[in-house]
Design an enzyme around this catalytic site. Structure first.
Site, PDB file in Angstrom:
ATOM      1  N   LYS A 146       5.825   1.458   4.237  1.00  0.00           N
ATOM      2  CA  LYS A 146       4.489   1.088   4.716  1.00  0.00           C
ATOM      3  C   LYS A 146       4.322   1.636   6.114  1.00  0.00           C
ATOM      4  CE  LYS A 146       1.078  -1.547   3.114  1.00  0.00           C
ATOM      5  NZ  LYS A 146       0.853  -1.838   1.688  1.00  0.00           N
TER       6      LYS A 146
HETATM    7  N1  GLU Z   1      -1.579  -0.060  -0.162  1.00  0.00           N
HETATM    8  C1  GLU Z   1      -1.462  -0.290  -1.560  1.00  0.00           C
HETATM    9  C2  GLU Z   1      -0.497  -1.438  -1.839  1.00  0.00           C
HETATM   10  O1  GLU Z   1      -0.273  -2.275  -1.002  1.00  0.00           O
HETATM   11  C3  GLU Z   1      -1.151   0.979  -2.336  1.00  0.00           C
HETATM   12  C4  GLU Z   1       0.155   1.648  -2.017  1.00  0.00           C
HETATM   13  C5  GLU Z   1       0.326   3.001  -2.701  1.00  0.00           C
HETATM   14  O2  GLU Z   1      -0.483   3.372  -3.515  1.00  0.00           O
HETATM   15  O3  GLU Z   1       1.307   3.655  -2.374  1.00  0.00           O
HETATM   16  O4  GLU Z   1      -0.022  -1.581  -2.938  1.00  0.00           O
END
Ligand code: GLU
Length: 448
Positions: free
Chosen positions: A138
């Site tokens: 993240k």
């Molecule tokens: N931000 C989204 C989540 O928390 C998508 C993450 C992604 O597609 O890599 O799942």
């Protein structure tokens, strides 16, 4: 626990070794900061509980929890008025055991390293729950994207990629949108990375515009996944969606799309909130109309036929389904006792604290945990990455069909684990994920 009895976990295929040790000092502590809740501590508690059920080797348990790598940068950005500002920025790779780190980039004033580490950890378990070959990562930049011009946002994004260039890569760490970011930010991300590599590299990031390698169905994917898992939960509980009522906290991409898709199945939304406030209509809110209104005005407030209510009422409303689709730690031990719904569908990451979880379980509310409920986004991100690598694109129907298959299978795996071990859906989801992760960790072994 919904349709789940209480009791001790039964045996699983995972190696068992002695009692669990006291934690070594954690890498991240908020003890001496002003933060009220360490979100990363919340994830650790969730993992601990699942590991106890699985009777996991304590050494593996620590290995599972600690983020592999956390990068911090302060990004200097030239503002439109000629001044410079420094923005704290992070990228955390929690795990790359099952594949490249995968997870979004958040632009929000409240971003901290603790939060990003928690969100990265959830991504590891989320990818494993839906059984896609990714780890967890993240990123986040502490900024208020609503107060930055397009040019400032572009310069901020490009500087982020440039400063952290060596942590990203299609085989290493693949970002995507999260709160405060979307396809345009992903386009700048892809362009900056590609220019520096010297060739187009679309698979370095997902959630791109479809004209430049994005997947059809990606924008709707998280909301679609929330709809599918809620539908499966309703089926299990014998709740008829055609007569069900719901409330949604957060009316951004995830909240508005899951509400629209559930509305199409007959669900009546009586309470909706966003950052500006909350509205109520006992006869049901026209979700399509509200989405258009919000696009036009930037707020749910003042929408025809609704009255304004306190935002807290959206969480405690007497409805069948509650969808928290905003930020973490909104359902706590302070308000959980007042929650009256039958199903909580976690569109957001980490909306429920461990203390609240205990209360909700006792009340018999079925919580569809974030790492299952909102996994549709990362699932279609995986499809986007696959399409970029094979250089061939699927139709929207094909994407949705594959998403449906993955979500239904994951929901079934978690429900079966929950019933077999008589644990909540959250702990069951972690157990499913941890078993998959541990299998790979044991096969690969520890290098060095
Ligand atoms: N931000 C989204 C989540 O928390 C998508 C993450 C992604 O597609 O890599 O799942």
């Amino acid at each position: 626990m919904a349709k789940q009895a209480k009791g001790k976990g039964k045996k699983s295929g995972v190696k068992k070794v002695g009692p669990l040790p006291v934690h070594p000092r954690r890498l991240v502590s908020t003890k001496n900061t002003s933060l009220p809740i360490s979100v990363f501590d919340n994830v650790m508690k969730q993992v601990d509980e699942a590991c106890v059920q699985l009777k996991l080797d304590p050494n593996l348990q620590e290995f599972l929890k600690m983020p592999r790598r956390s990068s911090i940068a302060y990004l200097p950005v030239q503002m439109d008025d000629g001044s410079h500002r420094m923005f704290p920025a992070y990228r955390v790779q929690h795990s790359i055991a099952r594949g490249p780190a995968k997870g979004g980039i958040r632009y929000h004033p409240g971003v901290t390293l603790d939060e990003v580490q928690a969100l990265a950890s959830w991504m590891t378990f989320k990818s494993a729950v839906v059984n896609i070959p990714f780890g967890g990562g993240k990123g986040g930049i502490q900024c208020d994207p609503t107060k930055l011009s397009r040019g400032e946002l572009e310069r901020l994004t490009r500087r982020y990629v440039a400063d952290l260039m060596n942590v990203f890569g299609p085989e290493l760490d693949v970002p995507a949108p999260d709160v405060g970011t979307g396809p345009q930010v992903m386009a700048w991300f892809m362009d900056t990375y590609s220019m520096r590599e010297g060739h187009p590299s679309p698979a370095v990031v997902t959630g791109k515009p479809t004209s430049m390698g994005g997947s059809l169905g990606r924008t709707e994917a998280t909301g679609r996944g929330v709809m599918i898992s809620t539908r499966e939960a309703a089926k299990h509980l014998g709740l008829d969606l055609a007569t069900a009522t719901a409330s949604v906290q957060g009316f951004g991409n995830v909240g508005s799309i899951s509400a629209r898709l559930l509305h199409e199945l007959g669900v009546k939304f009586t309470h909706v909130s966003d950052v500006t406030g909350a509205v109520y209509n006992p006869d049901g809110i026209d979700i399509d109309g509200l989405s258009e209104y919000v696009t036009r005005t930037g707020s749910v407030l003042g929408y025809q036929g609704t009255t304004q209510i306190k935002p807290e009422e959206v969480l405690t409303a007497k409805v069948d389904i509650l969808i928290p689709a905003a930020l973490e730690s909104v359902i706590t031990d302070k308000n959980a006792r007042r929650i009256k719904c039958k199903i909580i569908a976690e569109g957001a990451n980490g909306p429920t604290t461990p203390g609240a979880d205990k209360i909700l379980n006792k009340k018999g509310i079925m919580v569809i945990p974030d790492i299952l409920c909102n996994a549709g986004g990362v699932t279609v991100s995986y499809f986007e990455w696959v399409q970029n690598r094979i250089g061939y694109f699927w139709s929207e129907d094909e994407v949705n069909r594959r998403l449906e298959e993955k979500m239904v299978a994951a929901f079934g795996d978690v429900l079966a684990m929950s019933l077999e071990h008589e644990v909540s859906m959250r702990i069951a989801a972690f157990m499913v994920a941890i078993e998959r992760l541990i299998e790979v960790v044991q096969l690969r072994g520890i290098y060095g």
